[in-house]
Design a protein around this motif. Structure first.
Motif, PDB file in Angstrom:
ATOM      1  N   ARG A 195       0.862  -1.196   0.000  1.00  0.00           N
ATOM      2  CA  ARG A 195       0.000   0.000   0.000  1.00  0.00           C
ATOM      3  C   ARG A 195       0.888   1.232   0.000  1.00  0.00           C
ATOM      4  O   ARG A 195       2.082   1.142   0.258  1.00  0.00           O
ATOM      5  N   LEU A 222      -6.948  -3.399   8.709  1.00  0.00           N
ATOM      6  CA  LEU A 222      -7.447  -4.713   8.306  1.00  0.00           C
ATOM      7  C   LEU A 222      -7.853  -5.520   9.522  1.00  0.00           C
ATOM      8  O   LEU A 222      -8.803  -6.273   9.505  1.00  0.00           O
ATOM      9  N   LEU A 223      -7.084  -5.364  10.601  1.00  0.00           N
ATOM     10  CA  LEU A 223      -7.319  -6.127  11.810  1.00  0.00           C
ATOM     11  C   LEU A 223      -8.024  -5.247  12.807  1.00  0.00           C
ATOM     12  O   LEU A 223      -7.478  -4.256  13.273  1.00  0.00           O
ATOM     13  N   ARG A 224      -9.241  -5.553  13.113  1.00  0.00           N
ATOM     14  CA  ARG A 224      -9.957  -4.768  14.106  1.00  0.00           C
ATOM     15  C   ARG A 224     -11.157  -5.574  14.605  1.00  0.00           C
ATOM     16  O   ARG A 224     -11.538  -6.570  14.009  1.00  0.00           O
ATOM     17  N   ASP A 225     -11.742  -5.121  15.680  1.00  0.00           N
ATOM     18  CA  ASP A 225     -12.895  -5.827  16.238  1.00  0.00           C
ATOM     19  C   ASP A 225     -14.118  -5.619  15.379  1.00  0.00           C
ATOM     20  O   ASP A 225     -14.357  -4.527  14.913  1.00  0.00           O
ATOM     21  N   GLN A 271      -2.274  -8.986   6.146  1.00  0.00           N
ATOM     22  CA  GLN A 271      -2.504  -8.851   7.573  1.00  0.00           C
ATOM     23  C   GLN A 271      -1.232  -9.010   8.387  1.00  0.00           C
ATOM     24  O   GLN A 271      -1.076  -8.384   9.425  1.00  0.00           O
ATOM     25  N   ASP A 284      -5.107  -8.048  17.664  1.00  0.00           N
ATOM     26  CA  ASP A 284      -4.637  -7.759  16.306  1.00  0.00           C
ATOM     27  C   ASP A 284      -3.395  -8.569  15.975  1.00  0.00           C
ATOM     28  O   ASP A 284      -3.296  -9.181  14.908  1.00  0.00           O
ATOM     29  N   GLU A 340      -4.208 -12.290  15.674  1.00  0.00           N
ATOM     30  CA  GLU A 340      -4.988 -12.665  14.498  1.00  0.00           C
ATOM     31  C   GLU A 340      -4.142 -12.607  13.238  1.00  0.00           C
ATOM     32  O   GLU A 340      -4.213 -13.480  12.378  1.00  0.00           O
ATOM     33  N   GLY A 341      -3.334 -11.537  13.112  1.00  0.00           N
ATOM     34  CA  GLY A 341      -2.595 -11.342  11.872  1.00  0.00           C
ATOM     35  C   GLY A 341      -1.392 -12.246  11.731  1.00  0.00           C
ATOM     36  O   GLY A 341      -0.959 -12.548  10.635  1.00  0.00           O
ATOM     37  N   ARG A 358     -18.049 -12.018  22.081  1.00  0.00           N
ATOM     38  CA  ARG A 358     -18.648 -11.569  20.818  1.00  0.00           C
ATOM     39  C   ARG A 358     -17.706 -11.686  19.617  1.00  0.00           C
ATOM     40  O   ARG A 358     -17.925 -11.050  18.604  1.00  0.00           O
ATOM     41  N   GLN A 359     -16.688 -12.552  19.722  1.00  0.00           N
ATOM     42  CA  GLN A 359     -15.789 -12.727  18.582  1.00  0.00           C
ATOM     43  C   GLN A 359     -16.335 -13.774  17.613  1.00  0.00           C
ATOM     44  O   GLN A 359     -16.930 -14.776  18.034  1.00  0.00           O
ATOM     45  N   ARG A 384      -9.042 -14.643  17.162  1.00  0.00           N
ATOM     46  CA  ARG A 384      -9.315 -13.481  18.016  1.00  0.00           C
ATOM     47  C   ARG A 384      -9.922 -13.922  19.334  1.00  0.00           C
ATOM     48  O   ARG A 384      -9.603 -13.394  20.389  1.00  0.00           O
ATOM     49  N   TYR A 422      -8.419 -13.117  23.014  1.00  0.00           N
ATOM     50  CA  TYR A 422      -9.081 -12.499  24.167  1.00  0.00           C
ATOM     51  C   TYR A 422      -9.131 -13.462  25.338  1.00  0.00           C
ATOM     52  O   TYR A 422      -9.037 -13.034  26.496  1.00  0.00           O
TER      53      TYR A 422
END
Lengths: 100, 659
Positions: free
Chosen positions: A87, A97-100, B182, B295, B298-299, B361-362, B367, B371
């Protein structure tokens, strides 16, 4: 003779500038530079305390820190480069990209 | 205050240096032997890196086998050392830069197991997702080396270097997946937060050093109490400085000096300790500092996430225990009004509440597990606070605790530390299994980590679903599993301490464990009772992940069933834990060993009696027989490899046969 308080003022000023830079600035490169400022502020404090206490422990740690900071900067810049490949721009807020 | 000190002697006198040189190098060799597990891992990381330069793409498996061989050697060395009498009191190596004690050796075993498991399934994962790179194994070894430095650290310098060695290797591993957008993003987020926290850590160390003038942990634990003694002594002069009228000028000057010299160290120490605490809370991802965790988890590639969730957490907690349960143990620093426990206790409560509520709530399994790991940090922090409160209990004014009370407090503190170790190992095993399963599902650059993709998993892969279920139940805290006993031990320790705040937080923690059950059970239900997806998402080729998952599930149950034996090992590690290393430590371990021997002899006697009542043949030889000392040493050592996640050598062989 310069009293130790002067060194501590300098060190804490640098540290706080770095701290605020990391928290407030959005450009990745400036954030990286601010981290370096934090580390170097701590280095100055270490060296000043080392001189004040008359032992070398603080200076040894400062030398190690310089090496560690170099390694960290290398890894950090490599990560920034790998992000730039996919980018344009260097705004840290664009990384979503990574978020809740 | 000026620099009015004489020149610092940089080098010893030449005549003395010649004689010292040989003994110093001999001593360094002896020290290296004491540090064998760490040295093997450090050297092996370089060997693997060099081997990679000559490896052809088809020879990647050789790289993996070589790494597992090195880890196996290190495990052998650590197994030989752990439980040995020599390390009961802790040995200082490299002039106190590092310690070798039972605590460090147990942590070594844990992290070696984690590294072995990660190496086992990372290769398959990287190959299947097309981003195989040869440095991976070397990076895992470097990060492992960093964790081991943390476990052995006897000096603030070692602590800083350990954290950095660990973190820098992990930053690279997180961002290594170049064909995903990511992965670099996760790496940058993790890196910025990590570098920020190392800045805080370094400034904290600088202030602590400024207040005390030492960096060795054993000297620090002494100097820290001196700081507060000086501070209290200066209080008498504060009145004179505040109201100088009526005092002679000379006395006012003197009072000013006394106040400055008495208060300055405390004024540096308290912010320093808080900065170090903040930095370590960043590393363990406790609540106000947990933002990066989901984050980054997950990535990152799943095997790396597994290493972060299990290995990095072990390292960060080892550092936290070393500093805040081992070193800064002074009543004034531990307890209110200036102490850190009151703050950290409520942070622990907030950590588990936030972690659990966010996990509910995931929709992404990675993720969710991230948590859930935040929530587990909350439970562990309750244990840390309990341990520190036991050690650092400050008696009420005008009351001198009796020797019995003192012994009880140290004993209870030891048990709290042992509970934390047990919990950490049980958590690491279960979370490794869970992430092994996550990494196994999905192929060709697409991970199947969305929760809906897991529905009906049990119909397609019953074995994998079963293993995952066992690991999730252990994380949830189901009775036969290790996770349950971990929670039980930690909460019991915290409850035993009379403080009301701790009891309230334990109740909050128990309620939170119930909330946690919601999302673990939902995942299990979806695996078993939902119809599978139309399209098979496929899985990673290779047997690494299933082997690790099976081993993790089996170990989770084993740790739970053998909780007593496992806790005994943790107890051994914690009895010799407190810094500074002293004769008293060794004595405490000796007492423990004597207790265990007695208990074992009694059990033998009972067994013999029962046998005697039935048609007994051997009854005659059993009673009164002293279990010999050698056997006592061998028992913990032999059982130790099963006490941590996955034994690399055996599994390596299994894998080689397959490939």
């Amino acid at each position: 003779m310069v009293p130790i308080t002067h060194f501590l003022y300098l060190a804490s000023t640098l540290f706080v500038i770095g701290l605020l830079g990391v928290m407030l600035r959005r450009n990745v490169l400036i954030v990286l530079m601010s981290v370096e400022l934090m580390l170097n502020g701590a280095n100055i404090a270490l060296v000043a305390f080392s001189r004040f206490h008359g032992n070398l422990d603080g200076q040894v740690l400062a030398m190690f820190t310089i090496a560690v900071a170099a390694a960290e900067a290398a890894v950090g810049l490599a990560i920034v480069v790998s992000i730039f490949r996919s980018r344009t721009g260097s705004d840290i807020d664009d990384l979503s990209l990574l978020r809740d | 205050m000026t620099f009015a000190l004489g020149p610092v002697p940089l080098l010893p006198e030449p005549a003395a240096a010649a004689g010292q040189a040989t003994t110093a190098s001999a001593q360094a060799l002896v020290d290296m032997v004491h540090l064998a597990p760490m040295m093997i891992v450090g050297i092996w990381s370089l060997i693997v890196l060099v081997a990679d330069a000559f490896a052809r793409p088809g020879l990647r498996r050789f790289q993996q086998t070589l790494t597992l061989l090195g880890l196996g050697l290190a495990v052998l060395a650590a197994v030989g050392q752990f439980g040995h009498y020599e390390y009961d009191g802790g040995i200082e190596v490299f002039s106190g830069f590092l310690y070798v004690d039972q605590f460090a050796l147990l942590v070594d075993l844990g992290i070696l197991g984690v590294a072995g498991a990660v190496v086992l399934f990372a290769g398959d994962y990287n190959r299947s997702h097309r981003f195989e790179y040869g440095e991976h194994e070397s990076l895992v070894l470097i990060a492992t080396f960093g964790v081991m430095i943390l476990a052995h650290a006897g000096d603030l310098v070692a602590l800083f270097l350990g954290i950095e060695t660990m973190s820098i290797a992990v930053y690279v591993m997180v961002g290594a997946r170049w064909n995903s957008r990511q992965s670099p993003e996760a790496a940058l987020k993790y890196f910025v937060m990590g570098a920020f926290s190392s800045g805080l850590l370094l400034m904290g160390i600088a202030l602590v050093y400024g207040a005390t003038g030492v960096t060795g942990l054993d000297q620090l634990s002494h100097e820290v109490s001196t700081v507060f003694t000086k501070w209290r002594a200066a209080q008498d002069y504060v009145a004179v400085v505040e109201a100088p009228e009526g005092f002679p000028a000379g006395m006012v000057d003197m009072a000013q000096d006394k106040v400055a010299l008495g208060i300055a160290p405390a004024a540096l120490l308290i912010p320093g300790v808080l900065l170090v605490l903040g930095a370590l809370l960043f590393k363990v991802s406790a609540v106000p500092f947990h933002m990066w965790t989901p984050d980054a988890y997950e990535g990152a590639p799943s095997p790396t996430t597994a290493f972060m969730a299990a290995g990095v957490k072990i390292g960060a907690f080892a550092a936290l225990l070393k500093l805040f349960v081992g070193t800064f143990i002074v009543g004034s620093l531990v307890q209110a009004p200036y102490g850190w426990t009151s703050v950290v206790l409520w942070l622990a409560a907030a950590t588990m509440i936030v972690g659990n509520l966010a996990a509910v709530r995931q929709t992404n399994v990675k993720r969710l597990l991230a948590y859930s790991s935040v929530a587990h940090v909350g439970y562990l922090l309750v244990g840390v606070v309990a341990a520190a409160s036991f050690y650092g209990d400050r008696p009420a004014k005008g009351y001198l605790p009796t020797a019995d009370e003192h012994a009880w407090a140290s004993n209870a503190g030891d048990t709290a530390v042992a509970s934390i170790l047990y919990y950490l190992l049980a958590y690491a095993v279960a979370t490794l299994g869970a992430f092994a399963c996550v990494s196994w599902l999905g192929r060709d650059k697409k991970e199947a980590s969305a929760a809906h993709e897991w529905s009906g998993l049990a119909q397609r892969h019953p074995g994998i679903a079963l293993g995952m279920t066992v690991c999730l139940l252990s994380l949830m805290g189901m009775p036969p599993m290790g996770g349950f006993f971990g929670k039980l031990f930690v909460f019991r320790s915290a409850f035993e301490h009379g403080s009301e705040a701790l009891r309230i937080v334990v109740v909050i923690a128990v309620v939170n464990s119930v909330i946690g059950a919601v999302y673990y059970l939902r995942l299990i239900v979806s695996m078993y009772f939902r119809p599978p997806l139309e399209r098979d998402l496929g899985h990673v080729e290779g047997r690494g992940a299933p082997v690790v998952l099976a081993a993790a599930a089996a170990l989770s149950v084993l740790i739970g069933i053998g909780a007593d034996a496992m806790m005994q090992r943790c107890r051994l590690a914690s009895a010799g834990f407190r810094i500074p290393p002293s004769e008293a430590r060794a004595e405490r371990v000796d007492e423990l060993r004597a207790q265990w021997e007695q208990r074992e002899a009694e059990a033998d006697r009972k067994a013999a009696q029962e046998e005697g009542q039935q048609p007994g043949q051997k009854a005659g030889q059993q009673p009164g027989q002293q279990p010999d000392e050698k056997a006592q040493v061998e028992v913990p050592a032999a059982a130790a490899p099963s006490a941590e996640g996955g034994t690399p050598p055996a599994e390596a062989e299994a894998l080689d046969d397959g490939g």
